[in-house]
Design a protein around this motif. Structure first.
Motif, short mmCIF file in Angstrom:
data_model
loop_
_atom_site.label_atom_id
_atom_site.label_comp_id
_atom_site.label_asym_id
_atom_site.label_seq_id
_atom_site.Cartn_x
_atom_site.Cartn_y
_atom_site.Cartn_z
N GLY A 104 53.32 26.20 30.39
CA GLY A 104 53.60 27.50 29.82
C GLY A 104 52.87 28.61 30.55
N VAL A 105 52.76 29.74 29.87
CA VAL A 105 52.07 30.89 30.45
C VAL A 105 50.75 31.07 29.71
CG1 VAL A 105 52.24 33.36 30.91
CG2 VAL A 105 54.30 31.96 30.90
N SER A 106 49.67 31.24 30.44
CA SER A 106 48.40 31.43 29.75
C SER A 106 47.62 32.57 30.39
CB SER A 106 47.59 30.14 29.79
OG SER A 106 47.51 29.65 31.11
N LYS A 107 46.67 33.08 29.64
CA LYS A 107 45.83 34.16 30.15
C LYS A 107 44.39 33.66 30.14
CE LYS A 107 48.63 37.78 28.12
NZ LYS A 107 48.60 38.89 27.15
N ILE A 108 43.68 33.96 31.21
CA ILE A 108 42.31 33.51 31.31
C ILE A 108 41.41 34.71 31.55
CG2 ILE A 108 40.72 32.22 32.80
CD1 ILE A 108 42.93 30.08 32.85
N LYS A 109 40.38 34.82 30.75
CA LYS A 109 39.43 35.92 30.92
C LYS A 109 38.34 35.48 31.88
CE LYS A 109 37.55 38.87 28.11
NZ LYS A 109 36.94 39.56 26.97
N THR A 110 38.00 36.36 32.80
CA THR A 110 36.96 36.01 33.75
C THR A 110 36.17 37.24 34.14
OG1 THR A 110 36.50 34.91 35.85
CG2 THR A 110 38.49 36.25 35.75
N LYS A 111 34.96 36.99 34.68
CA LYS A 111 34.12 38.11 35.09
C LYS A 111 34.43 38.53 36.53
CE LYS A 111 30.41 37.01 31.93
NZ LYS A 111 29.20 36.20 31.74
N ALA A 112 34.82 37.57 37.34
CA ALA A 112 35.15 37.88 38.73
C ALA A 112 36.24 36.94 39.21
CB ALA A 112 33.91 37.75 39.61
N VAL A 113 36.91 37.35 40.28
CA VAL A 113 37.97 36.52 40.88
C VAL A 113 37.69 36.39 42.37
CG1 VAL A 113 40.45 36.24 41.24
CG2 VAL A 113 39.63 37.48 39.23
N VAL A 114 37.79 35.17 42.86
CA VAL A 114 37.73 34.96 44.31
C VAL A 114 39.15 34.67 44.78
CG1 VAL A 114 36.84 33.55 46.21
CG2 VAL A 114 35.38 34.05 44.22
N PHE A 115 39.64 35.48 45.72
CA PHE A 115 40.98 35.30 46.26
C PHE A 115 40.89 34.51 47.56
CE2 PHE A 115 41.15 39.01 43.57
CZ PHE A 115 42.30 38.78 42.83
N SER A 116 41.49 33.34 47.58
CA SER A 116 41.42 32.48 48.76
C SER A 116 42.76 31.77 48.92
CB SER A 116 40.29 31.47 48.58
OG SER A 116 40.42 30.80 47.34
N MET A 117 43.81 32.59 49.11
CA MET A 117 45.17 32.06 49.11
C MET A 117 45.68 31.68 50.50
SD MET A 117 44.62 34.63 46.85
CE MET A 117 45.48 36.13 47.16
N GLY A 118 44.86 31.91 51.53
CA GLY A 118 45.31 31.52 52.86
C GLY A 118 46.39 32.43 53.41
#
Lengths: 413, 478
Positions: A104-118
């Motif tokens: 399904g679709v979910s939402k996640i709360k976070t303090k920071a995001v690291v983008f490492s998608m290549g």
């Protein structure tokens, strides 16, 4: 669900960032779109991975396995076969990551995001590849996946456009599978890949490399039947008086990589015209302090070892930020002379310890002295007998020596 | 022998319009298409503009069918569940060319085109931010719009099948004979199909089909139109088709949008041979240069695809008629622009002619086409509900266009199932995004071979001869 850090992409960069952030005590979630961790490493069955960082030569899947094992020993959570559809920044260390998977679709709360998608591979049209559009034209990495993961041969008589490392490695791979590689064509006067790949992938197999030569057009209706090639003039126009038809049933394109950064398009972050990615400061952090970027999505590395080193640092920086929320003010822009194409970090700060700037030069130089100047003072310098555009170079700068500027120059001794 | 009331030759925009129309009117109809999917060539690669109708000379078939067809589009797209972007169109001009715009406006009025207006610089800037600096005036045609031509062909063909029509793919008509009972027999060399009426909508092969039937002979010309497609990240560069002033050669190179949010620049207009859709450097450079007459510099670094289509011409007007020699044979020959706009009206015209000539129609309960799910258009709540019902909608196959396995399975199970990778592309767009398929093509090969229970070697890009992989590697597969 709440996390300190969400890492988007579970290739070598994502695994290293998640590992180091987790080791620093952050609660980490890594989101990977494929069914297993490792990213493109999983299709790179040749060896040469880990020589610098691990001191041994591993294949891609082996290198991925080393990091997966390290990662699974931490408390980091892994979400596979899941894609990030949207990122919302609500405020200070308050980010919501929207995720879609077969549950399904979910939402996640976070303090920071690291983008490492290549990266993704540049399509032929992006370099004005003309002619027809038949079957048999593949991005080199796509062909690599079909051969190495699906176990399928993509053709029998192959022309490769572009002498980047993927192109060279696929030249060898196709030859080993019994295909005839009739030539590797490179528009530039120099080979784009590592010297060791030219030796091991082309020379050892008698595969010809044609420099300053490119494909004028693809020929063929349903399947490729050939390519018209011609030398290029110094202004990159074709010398059509010398064009000729080369028969083949397959064309592999190794014409460059583009960062898969599009999930950040809506944020209008500062971009680099060289890397096509967003720019970061010495903490791998964008103008939006919650967003960190590392690995090939930041800039295309030559070796996975460099990706690992860089991403371990990025993970630590993200963990520190998630914990404290502290950001550093008054950035100093790293200015480059014409011999240096880009640095992985565009902004540094005074009195923040030593910082390793990764950069690429614009051409091959012998006896190159790379100098970092601040004010009138030289704050760091490196001497190299030879530097090449294909390789990542590094210089370590002590930020306590910085005035209000930082200039990186390459001088030929 | 399979026998029908009407046979349509060619599954382009006119053929599929007529196919659906006849099926919905209870006619026993079949569509013969030479390729492995409908919408094979002419209708596939064009600007997708539904023209308002100011351009064709008054009192031509072009003018008549354009204006009538364009009126039908919004309702037709709604019925089919495909997008019609009601964005209007602009023809832009420099200060000294205002007179030419007024001529176009007047022609539009003669053609009975509603809602035409010449705008000054201020009003233009409200519509478009990136017009070239020397543009002072623009003819705004509110009724123009944008569609995806291949999606409409697919939708119409599916609607026809749902309502009893039959589609024969890979059926290249090689022989047309008339039996003593007056019926036509069409053969591809292996199979024969018969019908009382035949309508030739064969696009670039239309003259050949007329010749096979012994109908009026036409000489056809082919004009290649090359295009540059930009990444969706450039969305908003223009918000509607922006044309330069038309010339003898055509409507010129426009800056345009697609229904999916890309920017589309082109087409060129070079004479070419039948079937030649190759892209040339000359053409690409011409687009890059000429588009600057109307708009500011586009970001060509965001180019994701170069492609070309073929336009067919025969004389200065459409040739749409019942044949004078060959009874019960009808043709649409040389339908170039605005053929897409005109197609629904042309289909109506053919139905009218067929009925005059004795075709019996009957009222049936028309089945409505169910459009494909588009997970991108669903709210997160709706998508979550859908995935919980069917997890395939949460498995992303095409990352660039965000298309799930569930959607792709719909295309494989549709009334006119996709049989190859291009056919899936034309239904749902995988391989059409910014990576151009380098990530999803291997997955699509697997999905197609699993679904049709064939070897991966038998999966094609667009029909026999265009296989993607050629065999197993030496070590075989584990």
């Amino acid at each position: 669900m709440n996390f300190d850090i969400v890492v988007v992409g579970g290739g070598p960069a994502g695994m290293a960032a998640a590992y180091s952030a987790s080791e620093k005590g952050s609660k980490v979630l890594i989101v990977e779109r494929e069914a297993k961790l490792g990213g493109i490493l999983n299709q790179c069955i040749h060896n040469g991975f880990g020589l610098h960082y691990l001191g041994e030569e591993l294949t891609g899947p082996e290198y991925a396995d080393v990091w997966q094992k390290k990662l699974l020993k931490t408390k980091a959570k892994v979400l596979l076969s899941s894609v990030v559809t949207k990122i919302e920044r609500l405020g200070d260390r308050n980010v919501v990551v929207h995720i879609k998977n077969s549950e399904g679709v979910s939402k996640i709360k976070t303090k920071a995001v690291v983008f490492s998608m290549g990266c993704r591979e540049k399509p032929g049209s992006a370099i004005n590849l003309c002619g027809t559009r038949p079957a048999g034209v593949f991005a080199a990495g796509e062909a690599q996946k079909l051969v190495n993961v699906h176990g399928k041969l993509v053709g029998k008589k192959v022309v490769i456009l572009g002498s980047g490392d993927i192109g060279l490695i696929m030249a060898r791979r196709m030859t080993c599978e019994g295909a005839k590689v009739v030539g590797v064509y490179e528009i530039m006067p120099k080979c784009g890949g590592l010297a060791r790949n030219v030796a091991q992938c082309l020379n050892d197999f008698n595969i010809p490399l044609f420099l300053s030569t490119s494909i004028v057009k693809i020929v063929g209706d349903k399947r490729v039947s050939g390519v018209v090639v011609a030398p290029v003039n110094p202004d990159f126009s074709f010398d059509l008086t010398k064009q000729k038809l080369v028969k083949c049933d397959t064309v592999l394109l190794s014409v460059g990589l583009l960062p898969e950064i599009d999930v950040l398009n809506e944020f209008n972050l500062e971009r680099s015209n060289v890397t096509n990615s967003v720019v970061v400061n010495q903490f791998y952090q964008t103008k939006i302090p919650e967003f960190f970027v590392c690995g090939n999505v930041l800039h295309v590395n030559d070796l996975v070892d460099n990706v690992t080193v860089e991403s371990l640092e990025a993970g630590v920086c993200a963990a520190n930020f998630a914990k404290t929320g502290k950001t550093t003010k008054k950035p100093i822009e790293v200015k480059l002379d014409k011999n240096i194409r880009y640095t992985s970090m565009k902004y540094v700060y005074k009195n923040t310890g030593s910082v390793t700037l990764c950069f690429r030069v614009s051409d091959e130089f012998k006896n190159a002295k790379i100098v970092a100047k601040s004010g009138e003072e030289i704050v760091a310098s490196v001497f190299k007998p030879v530097v090449r555009a294909g390789q990542i170079e590094k210089i370590v700068v002590d930020t306590s020596k910085l005035k209000n500027d930082l200039n990186l120059c390459l001088e030929v001794a | 022998m399979k026998t029908f009331d009407v046979l349509i030759v060619g599954g382009g925009i006119i053929g599929t319009n007529l196919f659906s129309l006849l099926a919905r009117n209870g006619v026993k109809v079949a569509l013969l298409e030479k390729e492995d999917d409908i919408c094979g060539l002419v209708s596939r690669a064009n600007s997708g503009v539904i023209h308002a109708g100011y351009d064709p000379r008054p009192n031509t078939l072009m003018a008549k069918f354009n204006v009538e067809g364009t009126k039908m589009y919004p309702q037709m797209c709604k019925r089919l569940g495909v997008d019609f972007v009601s964005c209007g169109s602009l023809v832009v001009a420099k200060k000294e060319d205002k007179k030419k715009l007024e001529e176009l406006l007047n022609r539009g009025k003669q053609n009975k085109v509603p809602d035409l207006e010449i705008l000054g610089k201020k009003d233009l800037q409200k519509l478009e931010k990136n017009l070239a600096d020397n543009i002072e005036f623009g003819l705004f045609a509110k009724t123009a719009g944008i569609v995806s031509p291949y999606e409409i062909c697919v939708a119409l063909a599916e609607e026809g099948v749902l309502n009893g029509g039959k589609v024969f793919l890979n059926f290249e008509v090689k022989l047309i004979e008339k039996q003593e009972n007056g019926k036509f027999v069409l053969s591809n060399g292996k199979e024969e199909i018969a019908a009382k009426f035949v309508v030739n909508c064969a696009g670039q092969h239309a003259a050949k089909i007329n010749d096979l039937a012994g109908a009026k002979h036409f000489k056809m010309n082919f004009v290649k139109g090359e295009y540059i497609l930009l990444d969706k990240a450039e969305k908003g560069f223009v918000n509607r088709p922006v044309f330069p002033l038309p010339t003898e050669k055509g409507k010129g190179i426009l800056a345009n949008i697609t229904t999916h949010g890309n920017i589309l620049l082109g087409p060129t207009a070079f004479p070419c041979k039948l079937g030649d859709t190759s892209v040339t450097l000359e053409g690409i450079n011409k687009i890059k240069q000429d588009v600057l007459a109307s708009v500011k510099q586009p970001n060509f670094r965001k180019t994701i695809k170069l492609f070309a289509g073929v336009r067919v011409k025969s004389g200065s007007d459409f040739n749409i008629s019942r044949d004078e020699k060959q009874k019960n044979f009808y043709y649409a020959v040389g339908v170039c622009s605005p053929g897409l706009s005109a197609a629904p009206a042309i289909a109506q015209h053919f139905l009218h002619l067929l009925k005059e000539d004795g075709l019996k129609t009957k009222k049936i309960i028309v089945k409505k086409r169910k459009p494909y799910t588009n997970t991108e258009k669903l709210s997160e709540k709706e998508l979550d509900k859908l995935i919980k019902k069917n997890p395939n909608y949460g498995k992303v196959v095409c990352r660039c266009e965000n298309i799930s396995q569930g959607e792709i399975l719909e295309a494989l199970n549709s009334p006119l199932p996709a049989k190859n990778i291009d056919a899936i592309k034309r239904r749902l767009r995988p391989t059409m995004g910014r990576c151009q398929g380098s990530f999803c093509r291997p997955k699509l090969v697997k999905i197609l071979s699993d679904f049709y229970k064939t070897k991966e070697e038998d999966v094609t890009l667009n029909g026999k001869g265009s296989e993607i992989v050629v065999g197993n590697i030496k070590g075989g597969i584990q």
